[in-house]
Design an enzyme around this catalytic site. Structure first.
Site, short mmCIF file in Angstrom:
data_model
loop_
_atom_site.label_atom_id
_atom_site.label_comp_id
_atom_site.label_asym_id
_atom_site.label_seq_id
_atom_site.Cartn_x
_atom_site.Cartn_y
_atom_site.Cartn_z
N ASN A 1 0.86 -1.19 0.00
CA ASN A 1 0.00 0.00 0.00
C ASN A 1 0.90 1.24 0.00
O ASN A 1 1.52 1.56 1.01
CB ASN A 1 -0.89 -0.04 1.25
N LYS B 1 0.07 4.34 -0.21
CA LYS B 1 -0.54 5.53 0.42
C LYS B 1 -0.24 6.77 -0.43
O LYS B 1 -0.34 6.70 -1.66
CB LYS B 1 -0.04 5.67 1.86
N HIS C 1 -9.61 1.57 4.78
CA HIS C 1 -8.34 1.69 5.50
C HIS C 1 -8.52 2.64 6.69
O HIS C 1 -9.25 3.63 6.59
CB HIS C 1 -7.25 2.23 4.55
N GLU D 1 -6.79 4.90 7.87
CA GLU D 1 -6.47 6.32 7.62
C GLU D 1 -7.64 7.01 6.92
O GLU D 1 -7.91 8.19 7.17
CB GLU D 1 -5.17 6.42 6.80
N GLU E 1 -5.77 -4.83 10.46
CA GLU E 1 -4.72 -3.83 10.66
C GLU E 1 -4.98 -3.08 11.97
O GLU E 1 -5.71 -2.08 11.98
CB GLU E 1 -4.72 -2.83 9.50
N GLY F 1 2.31 2.07 10.78
CA GLY F 1 3.27 3.15 10.65
C GLY F 1 4.01 3.48 11.93
O GLY F 1 4.68 4.51 12.03
N SER G 1 3.20 -2.34 10.22
CA SER G 1 4.65 -2.41 10.47
C SER G 1 5.27 -3.74 10.05
O SER G 1 6.23 -4.20 10.68
CB SER G 1 4.97 -2.10 11.94
P1 PGA Z 1 2.69 0.17 7.62
O1 PGA Z 1 1.22 0.42 7.00
O2 PGA Z 1 3.19 -1.13 7.04
O3 PGA Z 1 3.50 1.33 7.18
O4 PGA Z 1 2.52 0.08 9.09
C1 PGA Z 1 0.34 -0.63 6.80
C2 PGA Z 1 -0.95 -0.13 6.19
O5 PGA Z 1 -1.40 0.97 6.55
O6 PGA Z 1 -1.54 -0.79 5.33
#
Ligand code: PGA
Length: 266
Positions: A26, A28, A110, A112, A182, A188, A227
């Protein structure tokens, strides 16, 4: 429902081993068209390798990735879409617009987008069937916040997110949805969930799907995200219910992403 009643905890990966691992990167808010083209040229994925693989570029680079990866085994996913096919929804794109570009699927819900863009379970109820009907594979993201985990509300949160989002997906299409667990506290932050936490939450989600259809529960692929890095992927991906990973930050390096894919041997 308790972890003791989990459908998939001791099961092989699908009754007939049919749950092929899926690793999705992803991006982003990363990836100009030039960066996307360069990334696709550097990404080396064996079409006969251990997992299905996908990337999620921003809308503006979708066609670049489709063109560059079209002859490879790597699928291209959008990061969101609107549930309606047309109308007064400024700034949105529809499922048909994504399939016209050649996208294979779409990430929906997601955390976010839930946090910053008012994505709701109600909208997701419409988005999932719209994506499936258009021929897109949806990746539905669910997960609890740190506070919810501390208050022991993880299962309550997962139950409401999964049940609401899947409510209008027909029973015979449930297995066509990919679900990504997630936990928000792991996204992140560098704070990856322990393999035990990932396994327990994903087995619980599988049991929730099993409440609708036992066959779908065995077939649906459920990923872990938060992560994931080349050096921690293996311990998570070997868990019996973990069918792959949704990778954010670590997917931006094509070599590191390919190492995560390599960790996904079934
Ligand atoms: P990350 O993000 O691997 O940077 O923690 C995962 C995601 O948001 O899909």
């Amino acid at each position: 429902m308790t972890p003791d009643t989990q459908v998939g905890a001791d099961a092989p990966r699908g009754t007939d081993g049919s749950r092929r691992p899926l690793i999705v990167g992803n991006w982003k808010l990363w990836g100009t068209r030039a960066q996307a083209a360069d990334y696709c040229e550097r990404l080396s994925i064996d079409a006969h390798g251990p997992a299905d693989v996908g990337v999620c570029p921003p809308f503006t680079a979708l066609d670049v990735c489709v063109e560059k990866l079209g002859s490879s085994a790597v699928a291209v996913y959008a990061q969101n879409m609107h549930q309606e096919s047309t109308g007064a929804f400024t700034g949105e794109v529809s499922a048909e617009m994504l399939t016209e570009l050649g996208a294979d699927g779409v990430v929906l819900g997601h955390s976010e987008r839930r946090q910053y863009n008012c994505e709701t379970d109600r909208a997701l109820q419409e988005k999932l069937p719209a994506a499936l009907e258009a021929g897109l594979q949806p990746i539905l993201c669910v997960g609890e916040s740190e506070e919810e985990r501390e208050r022991d509300e993880t299962q309550r949160k997962l139950r409401s997110q999964v049940q609401e989002a899947l409510e209008k997906v027909a029973g015979d299409r449930l297995a066509d949805v990919v679900i990504a667990y997630e936990p928000i506290w792991a996204i992140g932050t560098g704070k990856v969930a322990t393999p035990e936490i990932a396994q327990a939450a994903i087995a619980f989600i599988r049991a929730l799907v099993g409440d609708r259809s036992r066959d779908a529960a065995q077939a649906v692929r459920i990923l872990y995200g938060g992560s994931v890095k080349p050096d921690n992927a293996l311990e998570i991906l070997v868990q019996p219910d973990v069918d792959g990973a949704l990778v954010g930050g670590a997917s931006l390096d094509p070599d590191g992403f390919a190492r995560i894919v390599a960790a996904a041997a079934p």
